[in-house]
Design a protein around this motif. Structure first.
Motif, short mmCIF file in Angstrom:
data_model
loop_
_atom_site.label_atom_id
_atom_site.label_comp_id
_atom_site.label_asym_id
_atom_site.label_seq_id
_atom_site.Cartn_x
_atom_site.Cartn_y
_atom_site.Cartn_z
N ALA A 171 39.41 83.80 100.63
CA ALA A 171 38.45 84.92 100.50
C ALA A 171 38.76 86.04 101.49
O ALA A 171 38.72 87.24 101.14
CB ALA A 171 37.03 84.40 100.71
N GLU A 172 39.06 85.67 102.74
CA GLU A 172 39.37 86.70 103.75
C GLU A 172 40.62 87.47 103.36
O GLU A 172 40.69 88.70 103.53
CB GLU A 172 39.56 86.04 105.11
CG GLU A 172 38.27 85.49 105.71
CD GLU A 172 38.52 84.84 107.07
OE1 GLU A 172 39.70 84.70 107.45
OE2 GLU A 172 37.54 84.50 107.74
N GLY A 173 41.61 86.77 102.84
CA GLY A 173 42.85 87.44 102.43
C GLY A 173 42.64 88.39 101.28
O GLY A 173 43.25 89.46 101.22
N ARG A 174 41.76 88.03 100.34
CA ARG A 174 41.48 88.91 99.20
C ARG A 174 40.75 90.18 99.65
O ARG A 174 41.06 91.29 99.18
CB ARG A 174 40.68 88.16 98.16
CG ARG A 174 41.48 87.08 97.43
CD ARG A 174 40.63 86.26 96.52
NE ARG A 174 41.43 85.21 95.88
CZ ARG A 174 40.92 84.23 95.16
NH1 ARG A 174 39.60 84.15 94.99
NH2 ARG A 174 41.72 83.32 94.61
N VAL A 175 39.76 90.01 100.54
CA VAL A 175 39.04 91.18 101.07
C VAL A 175 40.02 92.10 101.81
O VAL A 175 40.00 93.34 101.66
CB VAL A 175 37.90 90.75 102.00
CG1 VAL A 175 37.31 91.97 102.72
CG2 VAL A 175 36.82 90.03 101.22
N PHE A 176 40.88 91.50 102.61
CA PHE A 176 41.88 92.27 103.36
C PHE A 176 42.81 93.02 102.40
O PHE A 176 43.13 94.19 102.62
CB PHE A 176 42.68 91.32 104.26
CG PHE A 176 43.74 92.01 105.08
CD1 PHE A 176 43.39 92.86 106.12
CD2 PHE A 176 45.09 91.82 104.80
CE1 PHE A 176 44.37 93.50 106.86
CE2 PHE A 176 46.07 92.46 105.54
CZ PHE A 176 45.70 93.30 106.59
N THR A 177 43.20 92.37 101.31
CA THR A 177 44.08 93.00 100.33
C THR A 177 43.38 94.18 99.64
O THR A 177 43.99 95.24 99.41
CB THR A 177 44.53 91.98 99.27
OG1 THR A 177 45.21 90.91 99.92
CG2 THR A 177 45.47 92.62 98.25
N ILE A 178 42.10 94.00 99.29
CA ILE A 178 41.33 95.09 98.68
C ILE A 178 41.29 96.31 99.60
O ILE A 178 41.51 97.46 99.17
CB ILE A 178 39.91 94.62 98.35
CG1 ILE A 178 39.95 93.60 97.20
CG2 ILE A 178 39.01 95.81 97.97
CD1 ILE A 178 38.62 92.90 96.95
N LEU A 179 41.02 96.05 100.89
CA LEU A 179 40.96 97.16 101.86
C LEU A 179 42.32 97.84 101.99
O LEU A 179 42.41 99.07 102.11
CB LEU A 179 40.49 96.64 103.22
CG LEU A 179 39.04 96.12 103.28
CD1 LEU A 179 38.73 95.54 104.65
CD2 LEU A 179 38.06 97.24 102.94
N LEU A 180 43.40 97.03 101.97
CA LEU A 180 44.74 97.61 102.06
C LEU A 180 45.04 98.50 100.86
O LEU A 180 45.63 99.58 101.01
CB LEU A 180 45.79 96.49 102.12
CG LEU A 180 46.09 95.87 103.48
CD1 LEU A 180 47.16 94.79 103.33
CD2 LEU A 180 46.58 96.94 104.47
N ILE A 181 44.65 98.04 99.66
CA ILE A 181 44.89 98.83 98.44
C ILE A 181 44.14 100.16 98.50
O ILE A 181 44.70 101.23 98.19
CB ILE A 181 44.47 98.03 97.19
CG1 ILE A 181 45.42 96.83 97.00
CG2 ILE A 181 44.48 98.92 95.95
CD1 ILE A 181 44.99 95.87 95.91
N ILE A 182 42.87 100.11 98.94
CA ILE A 182 42.07 101.34 99.04
C ILE A 182 42.72 102.30 100.05
O ILE A 182 42.89 103.50 99.79
CB ILE A 182 40.62 101.01 99.46
CG1 ILE A 182 39.92 100.25 98.33
CG2 ILE A 182 39.86 102.30 99.79
CD1 ILE A 182 38.55 99.72 98.71
N ALA A 183 43.08 101.74 101.22
CA ALA A 183 43.70 102.58 102.26
C ALA A 183 45.05 103.13 101.79
O ALA A 183 45.38 104.30 102.02
CB ALA A 183 43.88 101.77 103.54
N GLY A 184 45.82 102.27 101.11
CA GLY A 184 47.13 102.70 100.63
C GLY A 184 47.05 103.81 99.61
O GLY A 184 47.80 104.78 99.67
N PHE A 185 46.11 103.67 98.65
CA PHE A 185 45.94 104.71 97.63
C PHE A 185 45.47 106.02 98.26
O PHE A 185 45.90 107.11 97.88
CB PHE A 185 44.96 104.23 96.55
CG PHE A 185 45.64 103.55 95.40
CD1 PHE A 185 46.28 104.28 94.43
CD2 PHE A 185 45.63 102.16 95.30
CE1 PHE A 185 46.91 103.66 93.36
CE2 PHE A 185 46.26 101.52 94.24
CZ PHE A 185 46.91 102.27 93.26
N THR A 186 44.54 105.90 99.22
CA THR A 186 44.03 107.11 99.89
C THR A 186 45.16 107.85 100.60
O THR A 186 45.32 109.08 100.45
CB THR A 186 42.94 106.75 100.91
OG1 THR A 186 41.88 106.06 100.25
CG2 THR A 186 42.39 107.99 101.59
#
Length: 345
Positions: A63-78
């Motif tokens: 679960a922690e890894g998935r949340v971290f991945t979601i945040l990375l995707i948002i930051a990366g797209f931004t």
């Protein structure tokens, strides 16, 4: 000069590039410490996440890894969209073209020799620049006024280099190649600015010829001391031009009517000023009276008590009591002559 161009490009993309690198580092370290990935697997995970390939994780995420991945995707797209926006602005809104133009100008400046430097892009500066370019001369134009620089933005001539800056600044003159220039023409707004440019130019290049426009005829002596080689006085030019036109026109007053309609002469007037008792002009020749230098007026002619209008009186003609001088100039200059001539206001 090329270093300056590179630094400009680097500043444009410093923030988006730094943001992407930071996200990459944080992502790799995050996968190592949160999911226990090896550095290679963490890098692989970052690449497939950023590239949206979707090959699958090297090992299942909690679960922690998935949340971290979601945040990375948002930051990366931004960060990615921001970088794309900066790149689009750089390419489409003229930033790249502007920098390339600066580079071309700097290259042209480095190769310039025996060129002409024109300081000021007012009416006179514009005319001087255009006439020089028309004869194939190499010209460096210096202008600090934003509105005038905007007009020059789309102007192109292979022999012209346009520098945005203050001509009274030594660094700008050096950038303009003052040490290799042939002639400097100072046509700035005020005599003070033109005098300062003259002093700087002669200090940086003792062999350069300096042509300076002088608004106030009484300032001519200061410019000669500063080293000006040629002084152009508007009042003298106007005098020569007006007398030439007046004496070659069949009807002088039709000339007066013509000049009244000229936009550039709207602040100037023709007036008759009578010389009254007590004036120090009485008994002096026009050369001794020195009216143009004392008042900035142009003496067109004179009505004496026993003659009609005498156009363009000679320098040795004597001014007498009761003479009415026909002069051309501004209201305050005419008022000054009336005071000298003792004519009541």
């Amino acid at each position: 000069m090329n270093r300056h161009i590179r630094s400009q490009i680097w500043r444009q993309f410093l923030v988006p590039i730094s943001a992407l690198i930071l996200i990459l580092i944080v992502g790799i370290l995050g996968y190592i410490f949160i999911e226990g990935y090896t550095p290679l697997n963490a890098l692989y995970m970052m690449v497939i996440t950023f590239a949206t390939i979707g090959y699958g994780e090297p090992q299942p995420l909690d679960a922690e890894g998935r949340v971290f991945t979601i945040l990375l995707i948002i930051a990366g797209f931004t960060a990615g969209f921001y970088a794309i926006g900066k790149l689009s602005s750089f390419l489409l809104e003229g930033e790249l073209a502007k920098l390339l133009k600066i580079k071309r100008m700097n290259t042209a400046l480095e190769n310039m020799k025996n060129h002409y430097i024109v300081c000021g892009y007012g009416k006179t500066g514009k005319r001087v620049m255009e006439d020089l370019l028309r004869t194939g001369k190499k010209v460096v134009l210096i202008e600090s006024n934003p509105e005038r620089n905007e007009k020059l933005k789309d102007f192109y001539d292979k022999n012209l280099v346009h520098i945005i800056g203050d001509a009274t600044n030594d660094e700008i003159l050096i950038q303009a190649g003052i040490e290799r220039a042939k002639i400097l023409i100072a046509v700035l707004t005020s005599d003070a600015e033109n005098l300062f440019v003259t002093l700087s130019a002669k200090d940086l290049n003792k062999d350069i010829k300096v042509i300076t426009r002088v608004e106030d005829a009484s300032s001519a002596a200061k410019f000669r001391k500063a080293g000006t080689d040629f002084i152009i006085s508007q009042i003298d030019l106007a005098s020569d031009r007006i007398v030439s036109l007046a004496t070659s026109t069949t009807d002088f007053f039709s000339f007066v009517e013509l000049t009244d309609g000229k936009e550039e002469l709207r602040d100037y007037k023709f007036r008759l000023v009578e010389i009254r008792s007590g004036s120090d002009l009485i008994g002096k020749t026009y050369r001794e009276a020195n009216i143009p230098q004392r008042t900035n007026l142009v003496v067109i002619g004179c009505y004496s008590a026993d003659s009609d209008l005498q156009v363009n009186p000679k320098a040795d003609d004597v001014i007498s009591l009761g003479d009415r001088l026909l002069v051309f100039g501004k209201d305050d200059e005419i008022t000054l002559l009336k005071k000298i001539g003792k004519e009541p206001k």
